[in-house]
Design an enzyme around this catalytic site. Structure first.
Site, mmCIF file in Angstrom:
data_model
loop_
_atom_site.group_PDB
_atom_site.id
_atom_site.type_symbol
_atom_site.label_atom_id
_atom_site.label_comp_id
_atom_site.label_asym_id
_atom_site.label_seq_id
_atom_site.Cartn_x
_atom_site.Cartn_y
_atom_site.Cartn_z
ATOM 1 N N ASP A 48 0.811 -1.225 0.000
ATOM 2 C CA ASP A 48 0.000 0.000 0.000
ATOM 3 C C ASP A 48 0.841 1.271 0.000
ATOM 4 O OD1 ASP A 48 -2.179 -1.720 0.171
ATOM 5 O OD2 ASP A 48 -2.086 -1.737 2.355
ATOM 6 N N HIS A 76 -4.851 -1.619 -5.562
ATOM 7 C CA HIS A 76 -4.071 -0.477 -6.052
ATOM 8 C C HIS A 76 -5.006 0.653 -6.455
ATOM 9 C CE1 HIS A 76 -0.568 -3.386 -7.208
ATOM 10 N NE2 HIS A 76 -0.866 -3.419 -5.924
ATOM 11 N N LYS A 179 -0.082 -24.888 -6.414
ATOM 12 C CA LYS A 179 0.877 -24.740 -7.514
ATOM 13 C C LYS A 179 2.171 -25.476 -7.154
ATOM 14 C CE LYS A 179 3.441 -21.024 -9.911
ATOM 15 N NZ LYS A 179 3.456 -19.588 -10.223
HETATM 16 P P1 GDP Z 1 -0.754 0.333 -3.519
HETATM 17 O O1 GDP Z 1 -1.344 -0.931 -3.037
HETATM 18 O O2 GDP Z 1 0.738 0.391 -3.300
HETATM 19 O O3 GDP Z 1 -1.116 0.689 -4.924
HETATM 20 O O4 GDP Z 1 -1.353 1.497 -2.591
HETATM 21 P P2 GDP Z 1 -2.901 1.641 -2.122
HETATM 22 O O5 GDP Z 1 -3.692 2.161 -3.258
HETATM 23 O O6 GDP Z 1 -3.364 0.418 -1.441
HETATM 24 O O7 GDP Z 1 -2.746 2.721 -0.969
HETATM 25 C C1 GDP Z 1 -2.181 3.958 -1.178
HETATM 26 C C2 GDP Z 1 -3.192 5.033 -0.775
HETATM 27 O O8 GDP Z 1 -2.529 6.272 -0.678
HETATM 28 C C3 GDP Z 1 -4.276 5.243 -1.804
HETATM 29 O O9 GDP Z 1 -5.452 5.630 -1.140
HETATM 30 C C4 GDP Z 1 -3.751 6.380 -2.648
HETATM 31 O O10 GDP Z 1 -4.779 7.128 -3.302
HETATM 32 C C5 GDP Z 1 -3.065 7.208 -1.607
HETATM 33 N N1 GDP Z 1 -1.906 7.980 -2.069
HETATM 34 C C6 GDP Z 1 -0.910 7.595 -2.909
HETATM 35 N N2 GDP Z 1 0.037 8.552 -2.991
HETATM 36 C C7 GDP Z 1 -0.357 9.548 -2.172
HETATM 37 C C8 GDP Z 1 0.233 10.794 -1.787
HETATM 38 O O11 GDP Z 1 1.322 11.185 -2.228
HETATM 39 N N3 GDP Z 1 -0.475 11.557 -0.892
HETATM 40 C C9 GDP Z 1 -1.676 11.167 -0.379
HETATM 41 N N4 GDP Z 1 -2.286 11.946 0.485
HETATM 42 N N5 GDP Z 1 -2.246 9.996 -0.727
HETATM 43 C C10 GDP Z 1 -1.598 9.199 -1.592
HETATM 44 P P1 IMO Z 2 -0.870 -4.197 -2.273
HETATM 45 O O1 IMO Z 2 -0.467 -4.726 -3.617
HETATM 46 C C1 IMO Z 2 -0.968 -4.729 2.076
HETATM 47 C C2 IMO Z 2 -0.868 -8.882 3.550
HETATM 48 C C3 IMO Z 2 -2.165 -9.269 4.240
HETATM 49 C C4 IMO Z 2 -1.635 -10.290 5.221
HETATM 50 C C5 IMO Z 2 -0.548 -11.002 4.448
HETATM 51 C C6 IMO Z 2 -0.967 -12.304 3.801
HETATM 52 O O2 IMO Z 2 -2.165 -3.489 -2.240
HETATM 53 O O3 IMO Z 2 0.251 -3.441 -1.646
HETATM 54 P P2 IMO Z 2 -2.540 -12.928 1.737
HETATM 55 O O4 IMO Z 2 -4.000 -12.687 1.526
HETATM 56 O O5 IMO Z 2 -1.673 -12.365 0.677
HETATM 57 O O6 IMO Z 2 -2.228 -14.370 2.009
HETATM 58 O O7 IMO Z 2 -2.201 -12.145 3.117
HETATM 59 O O8 IMO Z 2 -0.144 -10.094 3.427
HETATM 60 N N1 IMO Z 2 -1.049 -8.326 2.186
HETATM 61 C C7 IMO Z 2 -1.043 -7.021 1.903
HETATM 62 N N2 IMO Z 2 -0.953 -5.935 2.695
HETATM 63 N N3 IMO Z 2 -1.043 -4.571 0.746
HETATM 64 C C8 IMO Z 2 -1.106 -5.646 -0.079
HETATM 65 O O9 IMO Z 2 -1.078 -5.546 -1.414
HETATM 66 C C9 IMO Z 2 -1.137 -6.941 0.496
HETATM 67 N N4 IMO Z 2 -1.201 -8.186 -0.003
HETATM 68 C C10 IMO Z 2 -1.132 -9.017 1.027
HETATM 69 O O10 IMO Z 2 -2.750 -8.157 4.876
HETATM 70 O O11 IMO Z 2 -1.032 -9.642 6.306
HETATM 71 MG MG MG Z 3 -2.833 -1.628 -1.754
#
Ligand code: GDP
Ligand code: IMO
Ligand code: MG
Length: 458
Positions: A48, A76, A179
């Site tokens: 995230d 994402h 797998k």
């Molecule tokens: P990812 O899984 O790595 O793609 O990230 P996520 O989408 O799960 O979480 C990132 C969160 O931060 C999302 O709600 C984005 O819209 C937000 N976000 C990303 N970059 C920024 C930033 O520079 N500033 C703020 N305030 N929010 C951001």
């Molecule tokens: P993105 O791509 C944050 C974490 C889960 C859990 C552990 C195992 O959005 O960054 P799983 O369901 O994969 O077997 O869970 O991994 N986890 C993530 N945490 N962002 C993710 O993906 C995650 N994908 C898995 O919360 O702790």
């Molecule tokens: Mg994410």
């Protein structure tokens, strides 16, 4: 390298030229025809970090965007023109109408989840995705019963060990386990005779007697999905070979999950079940390491984690709460609150050791705008001594003492900053410190959710 030059290379060898001729021909081929390089975006923390936003930014000038591992455990977020999209299995490049999106062999696909995601995004205006989506025939399938078993295993862990992993319950672990134990079924099986699924269900029911599966209805549903995805399915290895060796193309790989969740390098066992570090790009797409070009690591300006496991810089106090609320730190996939803490340079350096980042995107700097002071974890100590490595053992990691450096907060709204010089000097100082300590240039700084809120440094 084009297929013809590949064949002519072999032909030359069979004519019995000297060893040196072979060598020079091979070297020339490698130099001239090694093909397009792929750029890679990887999570450098526990997920995230804002990978979706970085991919969206780069996708505007990419021809192909690929997912290579993980499944719909990923979430994402992409924000364009005030509209917020969240992608789980679809590569975030799917909204770019000039770009082909590819789901590689290393991804595990839950077909009902994929179509649910497509339907949801169609309602937000996504059009023509079926002309732009390609799925590898070697990708493994996540069945509903894998998801059910993911839930059952979590209950078992809680009962037996007093602690679960806090998975997303998307069936990721059970599918990768299938797998590895060679009982899994792939998209190419779905395209052919699919009766093996019955044996797989029987196997699972012998392990989990409580598991109820209506095989006939599962088969019928899958046959419907099979017909819907048939036009999208290709030989993924050849697709990538062609993308790399055809005309000049910009190819981008969107990592899912993150370094500290990697099955080999993460905080095991509190990890996901795939390689989310750079090796997963080669195995998850079937491409040579020599074709990997830029490797961008994405990190927040602080740290978050969803689920259970060690988190040395976690702040179980007002600072953690402020980061959680200001940062809207709630999981995109599960809606769980994310745990929050200070930036941890030990984990970023560790992620860099494994991935060899060529540049970093530092996101969510704006969330720190209101803090009086900002801390950064710079080293871990065990028994009073600094350690130069990241501990493998979770009990050791739980107990490390974190050494911090403290910076004065800039107490200024950075959300309107669009270039380096718009940032307050104290924020610049923080960014430069992080950059120097990781030893990797910071290429982007995020100051808000949308595409424009990304300061490009070079
Ligand atoms: P990812 O899984 O790595 O793609 O990230 P996520 O989408 O799960 O979480 C990132 C969160 O931060 C999302 O709600 C984005 O819209 C937000 N976000 C990303 N970059 C920024 C930033 O520079 N500033 C703020 N305030 N929010 C951001
Ligand atoms: P993105 O791509 C944050 C974490 C889960 C859990 C552990 C195992 O959005 O960054 P799983 O369901 O994969 O077997 O869970 O991994 N986890 C993530 N945490 N962002 C993710 O993906 C995650 N994908 C898995 O919360 O702790
Ligand atoms: Mg994410």
């Amino acid at each position: 390298m084009h297929a013809n030059s590949f064949l002519s290379g072999h032909f030359n060898m069979s004519l019995g030229r000297s060893a040196n001729d072979h060598k020079s021909a091979a070297v020339k081929r490698a130099r001239n025809d090694s093909g397009n390089k792929v750029s890679v975006v990887l999570g450098a923390q526990w997920g995230d970090e804002g990978k979706g936003k970085v991919v969206d930014l780069l996708a505007t000038e990419s021809d192909v965007v690929c997912r290579c591992q993980g499944g719909n455990n990923a979430g994402h977020t992409v924000v364009v023109d005030e509209e917020e999209y969240d992608f789980h299995l679809l590569p975030s490049g799917i909204i770019n109408t000039k770009c082909t999106s590819f789901i590689g062999n290393g991804v595990v696909i839950h077909l009902p989840g994929l179509f649910e995601e497509i339907d949801k995004n169609e309602k937000k205006g996504l059009k023509g995705w079926d002309k732009r989506l390609v799925i590898s025939d070697r990708a493994h399938i996540v069945f509903d019963f894998h998801q059910a078993v993911d839930g059952l295993q979590e209950v078992q862990r809680q009962a037996q060990e007093g602690q679960n992993i806090g998975t997303t319950k998307k069936g990721i672990g059970p599918t990768y386990a299938c797998k590895a134990s060679r009982t899994g079924l792939r998209i190419c099986d779905l395209m052919a005779d699919f009766s093996e699924v019955k044996n797989l269900v029987l196997q699972y029911q012998s392990m989990y007697p409580a598991l109820k599966v209506d095989v006939e209805s599962e088969l019928k549903k899958l046959k419907d999905y099979a017909e819907r995805i048939r036009p999208l399915v290709r030989d993924g290895v050849y697709f990538m070979y062609d993308a790399i060796h055809g005309p000049l193309k910009k190819i981008l790989v969107e990592g899912a999950n993150a370094a500290l969740l990697d099955i080999d390098f993460g905080t095991y066992p509190f990890v996901t079940s795939s390689n989310c570090t750079v090796g997963g790009v080669c195995t998850g797409l079937g491409i040579p390491p020599a074709n990997i070009g830029e490797v961008y690591g994405v990190s927040k300006a602080y740290t978050t984690r969803v689920g259970i496991g060690a988190f040395p810089t976690e702040q179980l106090n007002a600072v953690g709460e402020l980061l959680q609320t200001r940062g809207h730190e709630v999981g995109v996939t599960t809606g769980r609150k994310r745990r929050c803490g200070w930036l941890d340079l030990v984990i970023l350096k560790y992620a860099h050791m494994i991935n060899g980042f060529t540049a970093i995107a530092l996101t969510k700097l704006d969330i720190l705008d209101v803090l009086d002071e900002i801390k950064v974890g710079v080293a871990y100590k065990i028994n009073g001594k600094r350690v130069p490595y990241f501990p493998a053992n979770m009990e050791v990691l739980q107990k490390v003492e974190v050494e911090y450096e403290t910076f004065p907060g800039w107490k200024t709204d950075t959300s309107a900053a669009r270039k380096w010089s718009d940032l307050p000097p104290k924020a610049q100082n923080y960014i430069r410190f992080v950059e120097n300590r990781i030893g990797v240039p910071i290429k982007w700084v995020g100051v808000g959710k949308s595409r424009e809120c990304m300061i490009q440094m070079f």
